[in-house]
Design a protein around this motif. Structure first.
Motif, PDB file in Angstrom:
ATOM      1  N   PRO A 100       0.799  -1.242   0.000  1.00 22.74           N
ATOM      2  CA  PRO A 100       0.000   0.000   0.000  1.00 22.74           C
ATOM      3  C   PRO A 100       0.827   1.285   0.000  1.00 22.74           C
ATOM      4  CG  PRO A 100      -0.778  -1.548   1.675  1.00 22.74           C
ATOM      5  CD  PRO A 100       0.512  -2.086   1.160  1.00 22.74           C
ATOM      6  N   THR A 101       2.017   1.247   0.572  1.00 19.48           N
ATOM      7  CA  THR A 101       2.817   2.472   0.706  1.00 19.48           C
ATOM      8  C   THR A 101       4.096   2.460  -0.119  1.00 19.48           C
ATOM      9  OG1 THR A 101       3.960   1.543   2.620  1.00 19.48           O
ATOM     10  CG2 THR A 101       1.979   2.839   3.064  1.00 19.48           C
ATOM     11  N   GLY A 102       4.308   1.394  -0.911  1.00 20.71           N
ATOM     12  CA  GLY A 102       5.554   1.300  -1.669  1.00 20.71           C
ATOM     13  C   GLY A 102       6.763   1.051  -0.775  1.00 20.71           C
ATOM     14  N   ALA A 103       6.521   0.414   0.372  1.00 23.10           N
ATOM     15  CA  ALA A 103       7.613   0.144   1.322  1.00 23.10           C
ATOM     16  C   ALA A 103       8.577  -0.916   0.805  1.00 23.10           C
ATOM     17  CB  ALA A 103       7.042  -0.298   2.671  1.00 23.10           C
ATOM     18  N   LEU A 104       8.064  -1.815  -0.058  1.00 18.17           N
ATOM     19  CA  LEU A 104       8.945  -2.802  -0.689  1.00 18.17           C
ATOM     20  C   LEU A 104       9.620  -2.106  -1.870  1.00 18.17           C
ATOM     21  CD1 LEU A 104       6.639  -5.932  -0.502  1.00 18.17           C
ATOM     22  CD2 LEU A 104       8.858  -5.706   0.619  1.00 18.17           C
ATOM     23  N   VAL A 105      10.805  -1.581  -1.588  1.00 20.82           N
ATOM     24  CA  VAL A 105      11.514  -0.757  -2.558  1.00 20.82           C
ATOM     25  C   VAL A 105      11.855  -1.572  -3.797  1.00 20.82           C
ATOM     26  CG1 VAL A 105      13.517   0.763  -2.867  1.00 20.82           C
ATOM     27  CG2 VAL A 105      12.481   0.516  -0.614  1.00 20.82           C
ATOM     28  N   GLN A 106      12.291  -2.806  -3.553  1.00 19.84           N
ATOM     29  CA  GLN A 106      12.571  -3.769  -4.628  1.00 19.84           C
ATOM     30  C   GLN A 106      12.506  -5.134  -3.970  1.00 19.84           C
ATOM     31  OE1 GLN A 106      16.514  -2.680  -5.899  1.00 19.84           O
ATOM     32  NE2 GLN A 106      17.495  -3.468  -4.087  1.00 19.84           N
ATOM     33  N   GLY A 107      12.622  -6.196  -4.755  1.00 22.26           N
ATOM     34  CA  GLY A 107      12.558  -7.539  -4.187  1.00 22.26           C
ATOM     35  C   GLY A 107      13.560  -7.736  -3.061  1.00 22.26           C
ATOM     36  N   GLY A 108      13.055  -8.014  -1.870  1.00 24.05           N
ATOM     37  CA  GLY A 108      13.934  -8.298  -0.735  1.00 24.05           C
ATOM     38  C   GLY A 108      14.430  -7.083   0.018  1.00 24.05           C
ATOM     39  N   GLN A 109      14.033  -5.884  -0.402  1.00 23.97           N
ATOM     40  CA  GLN A 109      14.458  -4.686   0.331  1.00 23.97           C
ATOM     41  C   GLN A 109      13.237  -3.901   0.795  1.00 23.97           C
ATOM     42  OE1 GLN A 109      16.680  -1.563  -1.725  1.00 23.97           O
ATOM     43  NE2 GLN A 109      17.920  -1.263   0.099  1.00 23.97           N
ATOM     44  N   LEU A 110      13.192  -3.662   2.109  1.00 26.57           N
ATOM     45  CA  LEU A 110      12.054  -2.994   2.727  1.00 26.57           C
ATOM     46  C   LEU A 110      12.499  -1.688   3.364  1.00 26.57           C
ATOM     47  CD1 LEU A 110       9.012  -3.346   3.871  1.00 26.57           C
ATOM     48  CD2 LEU A 110      10.161  -4.096   5.964  1.00 26.57           C
ATOM     49  N   ASN A 111      11.759  -0.626   3.081  1.00 27.19           N
ATOM     50  CA  ASN A 111      11.940   0.623   3.816  1.00 27.19           C
ATOM     51  C   ASN A 111      10.972   0.578   4.985  1.00 27.19           C
ATOM     52  OD1 ASN A 111      11.998   3.182   4.868  1.00 27.19           O
ATOM     53  ND2 ASN A 111      11.792   4.240   2.921  1.00 27.19           N
ATOM     54  N   ALA A 112      11.473   0.164   6.156  1.00 21.61           N
ATOM     55  CA  ALA A 112      10.612  -0.029   7.331  1.00 21.61           C
ATOM     56  C   ALA A 112       9.869   1.245   7.707  1.00 21.61           C
ATOM     57  CB  ALA A 112      11.439  -0.526   8.514  1.00 21.61           C
ATOM     58  N   GLN A 113      10.460   2.397   7.427  1.00 20.03           N
ATOM     59  CA  GLN A 113       9.830   3.667   7.783  1.00 20.03           C
ATOM     60  C   GLN A 113       8.506   3.894   7.045  1.00 20.03           C
ATOM     61  OE1 GLN A 113      10.993   5.899  10.130  1.00 20.03           O
ATOM     62  NE2 GLN A 113      12.577   4.420  10.613  1.00 20.03           N
ATOM     63  N   LYS A 114       8.338   3.199   5.909  1.00 14.22           N
ATOM     64  CA  LYS A 114       7.109   3.347   5.121  1.00 14.22           C
ATOM     65  C   LYS A 114       6.155   2.169   5.288  1.00 14.22           C
ATOM     66  CE  LYS A 114       7.447   5.093   0.895  1.00 14.22           C
ATOM     67  NZ  LYS A 114       7.896   5.305  -0.509  1.00 14.22           N
ATOM     68  N   CYS A 115       6.606   1.131   5.972  1.00 16.31           N
ATOM     69  CA  CYS A 115       5.827  -0.107   6.091  1.00 16.31           C
ATOM     70  C   CYS A 115       4.679   0.072   7.083  1.00 16.31           C
ATOM     71  CB  CYS A 115       6.756  -1.239   6.536  1.00 16.31           C
ATOM     72  SG  CYS A 115       5.921  -2.802   6.818  1.00 16.31           S
ATOM     73  N   ILE A 116       3.468  -0.264   6.670  1.00 10.18           N
ATOM     74  CA  ILE A 116       2.312  -0.109   7.549  1.00 10.18           C
ATOM     75  C   ILE A 116       2.469  -0.924   8.837  1.00 10.18           C
ATOM     76  CG2 ILE A 116      -0.155  -0.717   7.774  1.00 10.18           C
ATOM     77  CD1 ILE A 116      -0.595   0.504   5.042  1.00 10.18           C
ATOM     78  N   ALA A 117       3.064  -2.108   8.717  1.00 11.64           N
ATOM     79  CA  ALA A 117       3.278  -2.925   9.924  1.00 11.64           C
ATOM     80  C   ALA A 117       4.077  -2.149  10.970  1.00 11.64           C
ATOM     81  CB  ALA A 117       3.999  -4.222   9.568  1.00 11.64           C
ATOM     82  N   PHE A 118       5.081  -1.386  10.520  1.00  7.13           N
ATOM     83  CA  PHE A 118       5.870  -0.557  11.430  1.00  7.13           C
ATOM     84  C   PHE A 118       5.081   0.679  11.864  1.00  7.13           C
ATOM     85  CE2 PHE A 118       8.436   3.400  11.441  1.00  7.13           C
ATOM     86  CZ  PHE A 118       9.056   3.248  12.679  1.00  7.13           C
ATOM     87  N   LEU A 119       4.448   1.343  10.908  1.00  2.00           N
ATOM     88  CA  LEU A 119       3.738   2.592  11.203  1.00  2.00           C
ATOM     89  C   LEU A 119       2.629   2.410  12.231  1.00  2.00           C
ATOM     90  CD1 LEU A 119       3.547   3.885   7.524  1.00  2.00           C
ATOM     91  CD2 LEU A 119       4.783   5.029   9.385  1.00  2.00           C
ATOM     92  N   THR A 120       1.960   1.248  12.212  1.00  2.00           N
ATOM     93  CA  THR A 120       0.877   1.018  13.186  1.00  2.00           C
ATOM     94  C   THR A 120       1.414   0.886  14.613  1.00  2.00           C
ATOM     95  OG1 THR A 120       0.960  -1.383  12.810  1.00  2.00           O
ATOM     96  CG2 THR A 120      -0.678  -0.130  11.549  1.00  2.00           C
ATOM     97  N   GLN A 121       2.726   0.702  14.744  1.00  2.00           N
ATOM     98  CA  GLN A 121       3.320   0.540  16.077  1.00  2.00           C
ATOM     99  C   GLN A 121       3.973   1.818  16.610  1.00  2.00           C
ATOM    100  OE1 GLN A 121       5.542  -3.318  16.415  1.00  2.00           O
ATOM    101  NE2 GLN A 121       4.901  -3.588  14.300  1.00  2.00           N
ATOM    102  N   THR A 122       3.984   2.874  15.800  1.00  5.62           N
ATOM    103  CA  THR A 122       4.564   4.130  16.262  1.00  5.62           C
ATOM    104  C   THR A 122       3.585   4.830  17.198  1.00  5.62           C
ATOM    105  OG1 THR A 122       3.690   5.284  14.330  1.00  5.62           O
ATOM    106  CG2 THR A 122       5.951   4.423  14.163  1.00  5.62           C
ATOM    107  N   LYS A 123       4.096   5.750  18.007  1.00  6.78           N
ATOM    108  CA  LYS A 123       3.239   6.375  19.026  1.00  6.78           C
ATOM    109  C   LYS A 123       2.929   7.842  18.759  1.00  6.78           C
ATOM    110  CE  LYS A 123       4.359   3.268  22.835  1.00  6.78           C
ATOM    111  NZ  LYS A 123       4.732   3.143  24.250  1.00  6.78           N
ATOM    112  N   ASP A 124       3.598   8.429  17.772  1.00  4.06           N
ATOM    113  CA  ASP A 124       3.385   9.844  17.478  1.00  4.06           C
ATOM    114  C   ASP A 124       2.242  10.014  16.472  1.00  4.06           C
ATOM    115  OD1 ASP A 124       3.781  12.558  17.552  1.00  4.06           O
ATOM    116  OD2 ASP A 124       5.950  12.473  17.135  1.00  4.06           O
TER     117      ASP A 124
END
Length: 382
Positions: free
Chosen positions: A199-223
């Motif tokens: 949904p956010t284009g967090a999978l930059v390419q095969g096997g590389q993830l930008n965690a800062q854009k990943c919804i799984a990570f974003l749902t765990q942030t507190k700000d």
């Protein structure tokens, strides 16, 4: 000692205690992972939840000087919710990702690893070990891949031939020189379904993830959640399964092998409005046993508020107004104001304007302005 015989005994014993897959890996430095982690750091793609330095995360001997091998384990978890309650107008529901269904997997896997360690302690004089599940320095996925449990998919999950990627992973560094198993061949091929569907284009390419854009990570942030991701959240209140759901390797994979992993539909697909007024104690009583509760109630409530905006759920307006006016947490007050604007009733806009007159926090005021901007947008489209 005949380590090959012992290896077979471990495989047999692991099945008897409910471990679905077990594999053995060397303690060589994870050189490919090391360069990937260094690149992740340079690009600012890390989540910040990682433990240890790059050196510790890629060199098992740094964690246990006498290390001779690593035992990797995998347990399959369910991917389908039986008797799932429907989310409907007036009774909207949020969703926890599949990896958070049932009892917290950290506890389940640690228990299996402790049983395995007790078994080995009786078999090997001077046995020493160090176990970890998810929150340790080692990459569970890199270890499992080396141990032949599965291969690393383009969606950065470990994909097993038997269970797809719906597996929890853990490992045990040991001072026993077990022969390593052969890795499984990568079979993603030309498929890019996970990359295309993110949904956010967090999978930059095969096997590389930008965690800062990943919804799984974003749902765990507190700000406050950045604006560009709020519309992508949908009704997710913890985690994201999109890249697993679209994976062809997961087609028809749904295993119910462990009773403790069975999800309670009312817990993993909860009503959103009641979530907003929960005390810490009530939150712990309802969600404390699942992995998705580890960050506490604030991120879950913030995500629930965004989900109500996503649904334009008018029945939530009264509760959102209460939060905007009275909640002591700026993130909750501000997000409630934004969500009220998104829902867009006259009552909601009037409440935002009134609350703005007495609000002192600048960030909350900024969110109130964003909420009121929806009024102007609605006017333009009228």
């Amino acid at each position: 000692m005949a380590y090959e015989e012992l290896k077979q005994e471990i495989i047999d014993y692991s099945k008897s205690i409910g471990i679905d897959k077990v594999g053995f890996a060397s303690v060589d430095v994870f050189t490919e992972l090391k360069s990937r982690l260094e690149r992740q750091q340079d690009l600012g793609y890390q989540s910040g939840f990682e433990k240890g330095s790059v050196e510790e995360r890629t060199n098992p001997v740094k964690l246990m000087p006498e290390a001779q091998s690593i035992i990797s384990i995998a347990l399959a978890y369910p991917s389908r919710l039986k008797d799932a309650p429907k989310s409907k107008k007036g009774e909207r529901r949020g969703l926890f990702c599949r990896a958070s269904w049932g009892k917290d997997y950290h506890d389940i896997l640690r228990d299996k690893l402790e049983k395995l360690a007790a078994f080995l302690s009786e078999k090997v004089y001077g046995f020493n070990y160090r176990s970890m599940v998810d929150t340790g320095e080692l990459s569970d996925r890199a270890v499992a891949e080396r141990a032949g449990i599965g291969f690393s998919g383009k969606n950065t999950t470990l994909i097993t031939p038997e269970f797809g990627s719906y597996v929890y992973l853990g490992e045990m560094i040991t001072n026993v020189p077990f022969t390593p198993d052969e890795p499984v061949e990568d079979s993603c091929g030309e498929c890019t379904k996970c990359i295309d569907a993110c949904p956010t284009g967090a999978l930059v390419q095969g096997g590389q993830l930008n965690a800062q854009k990943c919804i799984a990570f974003l749902t765990q942030t507190k700000d406050f959640l950045p604006d560009e991701y709020r519309g992508k959240l949908g009704n997710r209140i913890y985690g994201c399964d999109t890249c697993q759901l679209v994976c062809p390797k997961n087609r028809k994979k749904d295993f119910h092998l462990h009773p403790e992993m069975e999800p309670d539909p009312e817990v993993v697909k909860p009503k959103l409005v009641p979530l907003l007024s929960m005390s810490n104690r009530e939150f712990k009583e309802k969600f404390g046993d699942i992995a998705g509760s580890w960050r506490g109630k604030k991120p879950i409530q913030r995500n629930a508020i965004i989900a109500l905006g996503h649904y334009k759920e008018e029945s939530a307006v009264e509760e959102l107004i209460r939060l905007m006016k009275k909640d002591p947490r700026p993130v909750i007050r501000g997000t409630a104001a934004w969500s009220l604007g998104k829902i867009g009733t006259e009552e909601a806009f009037e409440a935002i304007e009134a609350a703005k007159q007495i609000e002192t926090d600048e960030q909350v005021q900024f969110e109130m302005d964003k909420g009121l901007e929806f009024k102007e947008t609605a006017r333009q489209h009228a």
